[in-house]
Every structure is written in C-alpha cells, then in structure tokens.
Scaffold this motif. Sequence first.
Motif, PDB file in Angstrom:
ATOM      1  N   UNK A  69       0.971  -1.216  -0.024  1.00 31.07           N
ATOM      2  CA  UNK A  69       0.041   0.068   0.027  1.00 31.07           C
ATOM      3  C   UNK A  69       0.836   1.215   0.055  1.00 31.07           C
ATOM      4  N   UNK A  70       2.125   1.201   1.003  1.00 31.56           N
ATOM      5  CA  UNK A  70       2.862   2.351   0.926  1.00 31.56           C
ATOM      6  C   UNK A  70       3.428   2.731  -0.605  1.00 31.56           C
ATOM      7  N   UNK A  71       3.742   1.487  -1.294  1.00 32.76           N
ATOM      8  CA  UNK A  71       4.313   1.693  -2.691  1.00 32.76           C
ATOM      9  C   UNK A  71       3.467   2.400  -3.561  1.00 32.76           C
ATOM     10  N   UNK A  72       1.856   2.328  -3.378  1.00 30.95           N
ATOM     11  CA  UNK A  72       1.130   2.921  -3.900  1.00 30.95           C
ATOM     12  C   UNK A  72       0.979   4.578  -3.641  1.00 30.95           C
ATOM     13  N   UNK A  73       0.874   4.666  -2.269  1.00 34.31           N
ATOM     14  CA  UNK A  73       0.685   5.879  -1.707  1.00 34.31           C
ATOM     15  C   UNK A  73       1.740   6.893  -1.945  1.00 34.31           C
ATOM     16  N   UNK A  74       3.195   6.230  -1.996  1.00 37.02           N
ATOM     17  CA  UNK A  74       4.029   7.347  -2.230  1.00 37.02           C
ATOM     18  C   UNK A  74       4.554   7.438  -3.649  1.00 37.02           C
ATOM     19  N   UNK A  75       4.115   6.525  -4.437  1.00 32.14           N
ATOM     20  CA  UNK A  75       4.391   7.007  -5.800  1.00 32.14           C
ATOM     21  C   UNK A  75       3.382   7.446  -6.776  1.00 32.14           C
ATOM     22  N   UNK A  76       2.017   7.315  -6.239  1.00 32.08           N
ATOM     23  CA  UNK A  76       0.874   7.726  -7.073  1.00 32.08           C
ATOM     24  C   UNK A  76       0.577   6.657  -8.122  1.00 32.08           C
ATOM     25  N   UNK A  77       1.063   5.408  -8.012  1.00 36.22           N
ATOM     26  CA  UNK A  77       0.685   4.423  -9.063  1.00 36.22           C
ATOM     27  C   UNK A  77      -0.354   3.423  -8.463  1.00 36.22           C
ATOM     28  N   UNK A  78      -1.243   3.043  -9.374  1.00 36.23           N
ATOM     29  CA  UNK A  78      -2.511   2.315  -8.939  1.00 36.23           C
ATOM     30  C   UNK A  78      -2.029   1.019  -8.359  1.00 36.23           C
ATOM     31  N   UNK A  79      -2.865   0.804  -7.313  1.00 34.48           N
ATOM     32  CA  UNK A  79      -2.392  -0.300  -6.180  1.00 34.48           C
ATOM     33  C   UNK A  79      -2.351  -1.544  -7.087  1.00 34.48           C
ATOM     34  N   UNK A 119     -12.325  20.873  20.864  1.00 32.68           N
ATOM     35  CA  UNK A 119     -11.602  22.071  20.907  1.00 32.68           C
ATOM     36  C   UNK A 119     -12.128  23.111  19.663  1.00 32.68           C
ATOM     37  N   UNK A 120     -13.249  22.918  19.310  1.00 33.04           N
ATOM     38  CA  UNK A 120     -13.712  23.796  18.003  1.00 33.04           C
ATOM     39  C   UNK A 120     -14.683  23.287  17.547  1.00 33.04           C
ATOM     40  N   UNK A 121     -14.991  23.746  16.170  1.00 37.17           N
ATOM     41  CA  UNK A 121     -16.072  23.581  15.537  1.00 37.17           C
ATOM     42  C   UNK A 121     -16.394  22.057  15.222  1.00 37.17           C
ATOM     43  N   UNK A 122     -17.779  21.954  15.311  1.00 41.37           N
ATOM     44  CA  UNK A 122     -18.051  20.328  14.954  1.00 41.37           C
ATOM     45  C   UNK A 122     -19.430  20.468  14.004  1.00 41.37           C
ATOM     46  N   UNK A 123     -19.856  19.366  13.490  1.00 40.30           N
ATOM     47  CA  UNK A 123     -20.957  19.277  12.703  1.00 40.30           C
ATOM     48  C   UNK A 123     -20.558  20.053  11.093  1.00 40.30           C
ATOM     49  N   UNK A 124     -19.319  19.962  10.755  1.00 43.88           N
ATOM     50  CA  UNK A 124     -18.798  20.352   9.735  1.00 43.88           C
ATOM     51  C   UNK A 124     -18.569  19.184   8.643  1.00 43.88           C
ATOM     52  N   UNK A 125     -18.758  19.332   7.374  1.00 48.94           N
ATOM     53  CA  UNK A 125     -18.536  18.462   6.564  1.00 48.94           C
ATOM     54  C   UNK A 125     -17.454  18.913   5.500  1.00 48.94           C
ATOM     55  N   UNK A 126     -16.292  18.152   5.425  1.00 48.25           N
ATOM     56  CA  UNK A 126     -15.081  18.735   4.596  1.00 48.25           C
ATOM     57  C   UNK A 126     -15.019  17.656   3.263  1.00 48.25           C
ATOM     58  N   UNK A 127     -15.247  18.347   2.353  1.00 44.51           N
ATOM     59  CA  UNK A 127     -15.155  17.371   0.945  1.00 44.51           C
ATOM     60  C   UNK A 127     -13.725  16.965   0.637  1.00 44.51           C
ATOM     61  N   UNK A 128     -13.848  15.783   0.465  1.00 50.17           N
ATOM     62  CA  UNK A 128     -12.371  15.428  -0.282  1.00 50.17           C
ATOM     63  C   UNK A 128     -12.246  14.404  -1.187  1.00 50.17           C
ATOM     64  N   UNK A 129     -11.122  14.274  -1.851  1.00 45.08           N
ATOM     65  CA  UNK A 129     -10.883  13.476  -2.985  1.00 45.08           C
ATOM     66  C   UNK A 129     -10.386  12.131  -2.545  1.00 45.08           C
ATOM     67  N   UNK A 130     -10.944  10.905  -2.623  1.00 44.56           N
ATOM     68  CA  UNK A 130     -10.416   9.824  -2.329  1.00 44.56           C
ATOM     69  C   UNK A 130      -9.943   8.775  -3.604  1.00 44.56           C
ATOM     70  N   UNK A 131      -8.678   8.718  -3.850  1.00 45.07           N
ATOM     71  CA  UNK A 131      -8.461   7.836  -5.147  1.00 45.07           C
ATOM     72  C   UNK A 131      -8.280   6.231  -4.609  1.00 45.07           C
ATOM     73  N   UNK A 132      -9.104   5.754  -4.558  1.00 48.57           N
ATOM     74  CA  UNK A 132      -9.161   4.461  -4.167  1.00 48.57           C
ATOM     75  C   UNK A 132      -8.109   3.426  -4.852  1.00 48.57           C
ATOM     76  N   UNK A 133      -7.931   3.721  -6.170  1.00 51.01           N
ATOM     77  CA  UNK A 133      -6.803   3.008  -7.071  1.00 51.01           C
ATOM     78  C   UNK A 133      -5.442   3.188  -6.392  1.00 51.01           C
ATOM     79  N   UNK A 134      -5.262   4.521  -6.205  1.00 52.71           N
ATOM     80  CA  UNK A 134      -3.922   5.102  -5.756  1.00 52.71           C
ATOM     81  C   UNK A 134      -3.959   5.030  -4.196  1.00 52.71           C
ATOM     82  N   UNK A 135      -4.900   4.857  -3.318  1.00 53.30           N
ATOM     83  CA  UNK A 135      -5.217   4.743  -1.973  1.00 53.30           C
ATOM     84  C   UNK A 135      -4.695   6.102  -1.441  1.00 53.30           C
TER      85      UNK A 135
END
Lengths: 102, 455
Positions: free
Chosen positions: B264-274, B429-445
């Motif tokens: 998994x680290x190979x994929x995360x650190x290289x950006x190449x599909x898992x 310690x701060x604000x809650x109820x907040x939604x943060x939109x993120x991008x999750x690339x399943x293939x590149x993990x």
Amino acid sequence: MDLYKEKIKKLYDETASLIVRLSFEGKLSSEEMRFLLNLLDFVILKRGNFEIVSTLKKWISKYDGSETDEIIKATLLAVDFNNSDSIRFNMELIRELLEVKG
Amino acid sequence: MNLKLREELREDLMFDLESERRVLSSMLHSEDACIEAYSLLSTSDFYSPKHAAVFELIISLFEREIHPTYVEMLKEAHSLGLLTNPQDIEELKYIAEHYIDDENIKYWIKKVKDKSKLRKFEAFLRKNYQVLGEQQEIDVEQTLMAAEEELTNLTALEIDDWIDTPEDMANLGYNEVERRFLRFKEIKEKHKGVIPLDGLPTGFDNLNHITLGYKPGDLIILGAQTGHGKTAFALHTAKAIAVDNKKNILYLNTEMSREQIALRWGSILSGIEHDRIRSGDINETELSIIVNGYSRLRESGFYSYPCPNLTPEKTISIARKFKAQKDIQMMIVDYIGRMDKLDMRLQEWQILEQIVKAQKMLAQNLKIAVMCLVQLNPDGTLQGAKRMKNECDLMLKLSPISREELEENEELKKYLNPNYYIFIEKNRDGRSGVRIPVNFDLQKQTMKDAERVAI
C-alpha cells in the motif's frame, strides 16, 4: 518453568558468571570475555546457528598454539553476533584456516 | 528487649528484598515484565542501592532497544566499571536466579511499590515528629493542613498525578493566553494569516484549520463503512506525520499482513495504481518512482505492528514500549472492531466502549495522540456511538458523497471531483458538525482536500 528450561537457565547463569569471574581473575582479556558472553547469548537465548559451535569444537581438537591458531582467535574475536553476514563470513574464514592446519 | 523487637519489626516492614530481586530477575527474562516495571516503578522505589543500580542498568539497556539479558547486564556493568570485585558478580547472579513467570510480575511490582510507599510514610512521620520537637510556637492549623496535603499525595496519588493549586491554575491560564497571544501576532506578521498547528498534522488543510492538529492526550475516532477507506485514511495520516514531518508514529493493524501494508505504501508514495503494483504490471520508469517512494518511507518515523489477535492490554503494552524506545507521538489502531474479546459475556458495544476508554487513558498517560478506527453500520450509524462520543476528543466519519448529492448540492459544485466527506461529529476544541469534501483515489490509495474550482 519446566525442569529442562530450569537446567538451561542455571547453566546460562553459571556460565555467564564464570566468564566474568575469569576475566576478573585476569585469566581472560576483556575482548575474550565479551566474545564468550556474546557466544553464550547467541547459542542459548537466540538459539543461533549451531554450526559455530561445531567449528569451535573442531578448532579446539586441532589447537596447538600455532600462528594459524592466533589468526583464528583474532578472527573469532572480530565476529559481530548481531550481524549474520559477519558470522557467516568469519566462520567461512575459520573453516578455511582449519583446512590449512590439516 | 522492646526496642529490639521494634527494630526487627521495622526491618521486616520497610523493605522486601526478595520482591525487588524477583522484579529485576523477571525483567532480565521477559520484555513484558520490562515494559510493566518501566512504566510502574522508578529507581527510588528500590530499597537496596544495588538493586536500584541494577534497575537503572536494565532500563538503560531497554531504552536503547538492547534486550536486557543477564549477559547484556554483565557486559554493561563491566564496561561502566560497576563490577569492582567477584562478590558483585555473585550478587548479580543471585538476582538473576530469582526468576518468576512474567504473569506474576504485577504482584511483585505491587509489593515493591507498597514498601516504597511505606518508607515514604515513615519519612513523613519522622519529619513531622521533628517539626513538633523543634518548633517553639506552632501554627496548628497550618501544620495539620500541610501534613494532610502530604499524606493525601502519599495515599491517593500516583507519581505522575498532580493537583493544581489556585496559583498553579492561574499560572497555567496566563501562560496559555500569552502563548496564544504571541502565536496570533506571529500568524499576522510571519505566516500571513495561516494558523500554525498545535498538534500533529492531519494531512488535510481544512481539517488542520478546524482542529489545529491532533494533540497529545487526544483520542480521535474515525468511522467508516467496510471498504470505504479506513486504512487509506490511517495511512494518509501516517504519511502526513511520519513521512512528511518525520515524527514517530506506531501503526497497529489487525487485518492486514506486513506485505499488504508495505505494498500500500508503494502506491501511496508513488501515486501508481495499487492493483498494478500488486500484479507487478509496471514499467521500469514506474519501478524507479516506487523505489524513490520507499526511500522516503525508509527515512520516515513509521513503525508498523501487524497484530491479528490484538487485545486492549496488548495495545497498552506495545504503546508503552514504543513510547520508551522510539518516543512515538501518535498511535493508530486499525481497527478496534477486530480486537479479541476477553470477556465473551459482554455485548459488542460494551467491549468497544471498554476499548475506547482504555485508549483514552493511554493517550493521556503517555501524552500521545491515539486514533482508533471503527466500523460504521451500513446506514452510517455507529454501535455504541454515544458512549464512544463521550470518551473521544474528536470524532470523524468518512463517507462517500452520493451521485444525487453531487448533482444537486450547489456548494459541492465549487469543488473539483469531491467524492467523500469527512464529517466532524465531535470536536472538543472547536467547531463540529462540519462536512469537509475530500478526494479519495481508491486505486492510488491517496486522499487530499477537494480543490476549489478556480473562478
């Protein structure tokens, strides 16, 4: 602790103490003491390669205080028991030296 | 006769050399015993100065990751010049012979600790007796109050416990305000408005902004459904802390093998599909990119402990060991639903509650951040959620954004390819109820903040 393990533990404790005591009495140098203690840990606790023991036995049976024996001893004292490459390399060297001795 | 009897009684009461020897001997034989003794005892708990010296020696070996065997102890004592005569060797051997099974270590540690407390109590009595004898005029109220405070510390508190006096609290409050005031000034002048973190980076700018990072003592709970990025989130956090910022973290994984984590680290650190890395379907250029990625991992502070049969007790013991030897700043448990049940009579939520409580205590005692990954039900709820929420400092939920929402939600259209939300359900310690939109690339993990569309 079962009886066998208890015996091994006693043997380990006694041998380690004996080695340090002999160093205290001046019968072993600091380097020799360190080597023997490391060998003891390697054989009993780390259950390391027993080939080293058979090579040592072979050496003892051929020991005559020659210059080759001095080289073998110096080689042994240089073994790093935490490094398997060092053990393999030095054991190979000692086996070759023992063959030279005949 | 009476005096002699009292002396004999005292001798028996004030120390227990056998218990001291048994603790030390057990430390020479078992790493678990070492971890227990390391966290519960200190040198001053030993009555015999020789035992105290041996304890220090063993601890010093343990901290340097040298397994403190009898031989290692002899070598260390010899090189430090602590062995001055053959009698010293006999004494060390005598200690080593007092072996106990490490399951009993807590019993013997308690005995050593109890005697140590008793000696402190005796010192307290002597000191106060002396006060009575020496002072002409005594402020009775003050003397009694001082004695009471000292006695309370002896009976109720452990070494690390602390009671804040009004003065302590006022000082602490002033220092905190001053620190924040100076930081705010610095933000305005140096960082041009970007708030520096109070804790470890989260790996997401928006989450950093709201939480100011994962702080020592924090328990963070991250929930997601099966197959929806729990491990990817954990490794993304690990990357931000251990690879990008070179801080030490411990990652406990109950599901995956060492090989799977490494791939998994190979994929995360290289950006190449898992999938392509797993099957070996890569070209030579990609291979060199992956090698480059692993060299970053080699220099990082990422310590991994794959452990299929993890128990809450084991997490405590491993965390203590890594705190002592590697000074870890964070521990991630991936994931707690897979921990072994010690008591089969308990309900699932009761077990999870117990685990979470134990992790919170661990975070506070070791002053590290602990992140626990939990599995959400198919409807996005969490079993025992209310109780878990009470214990944690930050509760996050990772969930996919539905196609309908992507099409209908005007706010989401301001982002490029958001496909997951990080929902802040609780934030002490701060604000809650907040939604943060993120991008999750399943293939590149990989995960990142969803980028805003340029206007």
